[in-house]
Design a protein around this motif. Structure first.
Motif, PDB file in Angstrom:
ATOM      1  N   PHE A  99       0.834  -1.208   0.000  1.00 17.56           N
ATOM      2  CA  PHE A  99       0.000   0.000   0.000  1.00 17.56           C
ATOM      3  C   PHE A  99       0.873   1.263   0.000  1.00 17.56           C
ATOM      4  O   PHE A  99       0.444   2.316  -0.471  1.00 17.56           O
ATOM      5  N   TRP A 100       2.096   1.160   0.543  1.00 12.19           N
ATOM      6  CA  TRP A 100       3.000   2.306   0.585  1.00 12.19           C
ATOM      7  C   TRP A 100       4.243   2.099  -0.278  1.00 12.19           C
ATOM      8  O   TRP A 100       4.781   3.025  -0.844  1.00 12.19           O
ATOM      9  N   TRP A 101       4.745   0.867  -0.321  1.00  8.95           N
ATOM     10  CA  TRP A 101       5.987   0.543  -1.033  1.00  8.95           C
ATOM     11  C   TRP A 101       5.679  -0.543  -2.066  1.00  8.95           C
ATOM     12  O   TRP A 101       5.584  -1.731  -1.726  1.00  8.95           O
ATOM     13  N   PRO A 102       5.491  -0.179  -3.313  1.00  6.96           N
ATOM     14  CA  PRO A 102       5.029  -1.140  -4.331  1.00  6.96           C
ATOM     15  C   PRO A 102       6.137  -2.077  -4.843  1.00  6.96           C
ATOM     16  O   PRO A 102       6.498  -2.052  -6.018  1.00  6.96           O
ATOM     17  N   ALA A 103       6.644  -2.912  -3.991  1.00  5.35           N
ATOM     18  CA  ALA A 103       7.717  -3.846  -4.348  1.00  5.35           C
ATOM     19  C   ALA A 103       7.103  -5.137  -4.898  1.00  5.35           C
ATOM     20  O   ALA A 103       7.194  -6.202  -4.283  1.00  5.35           O
ATOM     21  N   TYR A 104       6.505  -5.033  -6.071  1.00  5.66           N
ATOM     22  CA  TYR A 104       5.805  -6.175  -6.647  1.00  5.66           C
ATOM     23  C   TYR A 104       6.755  -7.306  -7.064  1.00  5.66           C
ATOM     24  O   TYR A 104       6.369  -8.474  -7.030  1.00  5.66           O
ATOM     25  N   ARG A 105       7.976  -6.971  -7.454  1.00  2.00           N
ATOM     26  CA  ARG A 105       8.934  -8.033  -7.793  1.00  2.00           C
ATOM     27  C   ARG A 105       9.283  -8.837  -6.547  1.00  2.00           C
ATOM     28  O   ARG A 105       9.319 -10.067  -6.574  1.00  2.00           O
ATOM     29  N   LEU A 106       9.553  -8.128  -5.453  1.00  2.97           N
ATOM     30  CA  LEU A 106       9.848  -8.820  -4.195  1.00  2.97           C
ATOM     31  C   LEU A 106       8.653  -9.667  -3.762  1.00  2.97           C
ATOM     32  O   LEU A 106       8.807 -10.807  -3.335  1.00  2.97           O
ATOM     33  N   SER A 107       7.463  -9.131  -3.918  1.00  5.69           N
ATOM     34  CA  SER A 107       6.244  -9.877  -3.578  1.00  5.69           C
ATOM     35  C   SER A 107       6.141 -11.151  -4.420  1.00  5.69           C
ATOM     36  O   SER A 107       5.836 -12.226  -3.908  1.00  5.69           O
ATOM     37  N   ALA A 108       6.412 -11.033  -5.718  1.00  3.34           N
ATOM     38  CA  ALA A 108       6.350 -12.206  -6.600  1.00  3.34           C
ATOM     39  C   ALA A 108       7.384 -13.243  -6.184  1.00  3.34           C
ATOM     40  O   ALA A 108       7.095 -14.449  -6.162  1.00  3.34           O
ATOM     41  N   PHE A 109       8.585 -12.786  -5.829  1.00  2.06           N
ATOM     42  CA  PHE A 109       9.638 -13.718  -5.416  1.00  2.06           C
ATOM     43  C   PHE A 109       9.257 -14.425  -4.113  1.00  2.06           C
ATOM     44  O   PHE A 109       9.450 -15.634  -3.973  1.00  2.06           O
ATOM     45  N   LEU A 110       8.696 -13.676  -3.164  1.00  3.56           N
ATOM     46  CA  LEU A 110       8.241 -14.296  -1.908  1.00  3.56           C
ATOM     47  C   LEU A 110       7.157 -15.332  -2.177  1.00  3.56           C
ATOM     48  O   LEU A 110       7.134 -16.400  -1.560  1.00  3.56           O
ATOM     49  N   ARG A 111       6.265 -15.035  -3.086  1.00  3.29           N
ATOM     50  CA  ARG A 111       5.209 -15.985  -3.448  1.00  3.29           C
ATOM     51  C   ARG A 111       5.804 -17.235  -4.111  1.00  3.29           C
ATOM     52  O   ARG A 111       5.348 -18.353  -3.867  1.00  3.29           O
ATOM     53  N   PHE A 112       6.830 -17.032  -4.955  1.00  6.98           N
ATOM     54  CA  PHE A 112       7.511 -18.167  -5.581  1.00  6.98           C
ATOM     55  C   PHE A 112       8.152 -19.057  -4.514  1.00  6.98           C
ATOM     56  O   PHE A 112       7.993 -20.283  -4.538  1.00  6.98           O
ATOM     57  N   LEU A 113       8.876 -18.449  -3.558  1.00 10.35           N
ATOM     58  CA  LEU A 113       9.477 -19.219  -2.468  1.00 10.35           C
ATOM     59  C   LEU A 113       8.402 -19.962  -1.670  1.00 10.35           C
ATOM     60  O   LEU A 113       8.578 -21.129  -1.310  1.00 10.35           O
ATOM     61  N   THR A 114       7.286 -19.281  -1.415  1.00 13.96           N
ATOM     62  CA  THR A 114       6.185 -19.899  -0.677  1.00 13.96           C
ATOM     63  C   THR A 114       5.644 -21.103  -1.439  1.00 13.96           C
ATOM     64  O   THR A 114       5.362 -22.147  -0.842  1.00 13.96           O
ATOM     65  N   ALA A 115       5.516 -20.970  -2.752  1.00 18.29           N
ATOM     66  CA  ALA A 115       5.019 -22.081  -3.573  1.00 18.29           C
ATOM     67  C   ALA A 115       5.973 -23.278  -3.509  1.00 18.29           C
ATOM     68  O   ALA A 115       5.531 -24.420  -3.332  1.00 18.29           O
ATOM     69  N   ILE A 116       7.279 -23.028  -3.622  1.00 19.20           N
ATOM     70  CA  ILE A 116       8.267 -24.114  -3.585  1.00 19.20           C
ATOM     71  C   ILE A 116       8.216 -24.817  -2.224  1.00 19.20           C
ATOM     72  O   ILE A 116       8.152 -26.047  -2.145  1.00 19.20           O
ATOM     73  N   VAL A 117       8.245 -24.037  -1.142  1.00 20.71           N
ATOM     74  CA  VAL A 117       8.234 -24.628   0.204  1.00 20.71           C
ATOM     75  C   VAL A 117       6.896 -25.330   0.458  1.00 20.71           C
ATOM     76  O   VAL A 117       6.858 -26.393   1.078  1.00 20.71           O
ATOM     77  N   SER A 118       5.808 -24.772  -0.038  1.00 17.98           N
ATOM     78  CA  SER A 118       4.484 -25.385   0.151  1.00 17.98           C
ATOM     79  C   SER A 118       4.430 -26.761  -0.499  1.00 17.98           C
ATOM     80  O   SER A 118       3.992 -27.743   0.131  1.00 17.98           O
ATOM     81  N   LEU A 119       4.858 -26.846  -1.740  1.00 16.74           N
ATOM     82  CA  LEU A 119       4.830 -28.141  -2.434  1.00 16.74           C
ATOM     83  C   LEU A 119       5.804 -29.131  -1.809  1.00 16.74           C
ATOM     84  O   LEU A 119       5.488 -30.315  -1.672  1.00 16.74           O
ATOM     85  N   THR A 120       6.969 -28.656  -1.406  1.00 15.10           N
ATOM     86  CA  THR A 120       7.935 -29.532  -0.729  1.00 15.10           C
ATOM     87  C   THR A 120       7.342 -30.071   0.567  1.00 15.10           C
ATOM     88  O   THR A 120       7.508 -31.251   0.898  1.00 15.10           O
ATOM     89  N   THR A 121       6.622 -29.208   1.291  1.00  9.45           N
ATOM     90  CA  THR A 121       5.978 -29.630   2.546  1.00  9.45           C
ATOM     91  C   THR A 121       4.910 -30.691   2.281  1.00  9.45           C
ATOM     92  O   THR A 121       4.810 -31.672   3.023  1.00  9.45           O
ATOM     93  N   VAL A 122       4.143 -30.508   1.224  1.00  3.12           N
ATOM     94  CA  VAL A 122       3.117 -31.503   0.870  1.00  3.12           C
ATOM     95  C   VAL A 122       3.768 -32.867   0.631  1.00  3.12           C
ATOM     96  O   VAL A 122       3.330 -33.884   1.177  1.00  3.12           O
TER      97      VAL A 122
END
Length: 161
Positions: free
Chosen positions: A90-113
């Motif tokens: 809402f204040w700092w539009p770091a969409y690339r960082l957000s996308a990278f965090l989501r990518f890491l979350t996806a990798i760790v999520s699938l690994t956890t499954v």
């Protein structure tokens, strides 16, 4: 494609391509703060949950601490971080960082499954072993009480005679 990846990481923290979320669309104060407050509360819960799990496991050493618990903790923390990032945007539009965090979350999520699927038989076996041990302990206690009752009855009979 390779050049896009290089540029993505080179400009990971550059926010000049996007405006802050407050400026995108028409946000009422209520709607914006509801979004920010909710994402912040979700982030807080996602960070507290692993702390509670670690606290619980440390106080219950009979529970095997499998490596999958570390993955589960990382999954929870990363999920929370994506919510925190959504509030920050809402204040700092770091969409690339957000996308990278989501990518890491996806990798760790699938690994956890996959790790949970792999370790599920161990977890189920542990539960079964623990239940059997509790059942055996309870049966032993009942037998000891039964024996004590028989001894008391014998003492009463001897005292009567």
């Amino acid at each position: 494609m390779g050049q896009q990846i290089v540029e993505f990481f080179r400009y990971m923290f550059d926010t000049s391509d996007w405006p802050p979320r407050w400026i995108c669309g028409i946000w009422s104060d209520f709607h914006g703060w509801l979004y920010i407050g909710s994402d912040t509360a979700i982030w807080l819960a996602y960070f507290i949950i692993p702390v509670i799990i670690i606290w619980f496991i440390q106080r219950n050493p009979e529970i095997p601490f499998l490596p999958v618990f570390w993955l589960f903790g990382a999954f929870i923390v990363l999920c929370g971080t994506t919510h925190l990032m959504d509030a920050i945007i809402f204040w700092w539009p770091a969409y690339r960082l957000s996308a990278f965090l989501r990518f890491l979350t996806a990798i760790v999520s699938l690994t956890t499954v996959f790790a949970l699927i792999r370790d599920l038989p161990k977890l189920l076996r542990f539960n079964g072993q623990k239940l059997k041990q509790n059942e055996d302990d309870l049966r032993q206690q009942i037998m000891e009480k039964d024996k004590r009752i028989q001894q008391l009855k014998a003492q009463i009979e001897t005292q009567k005679s």
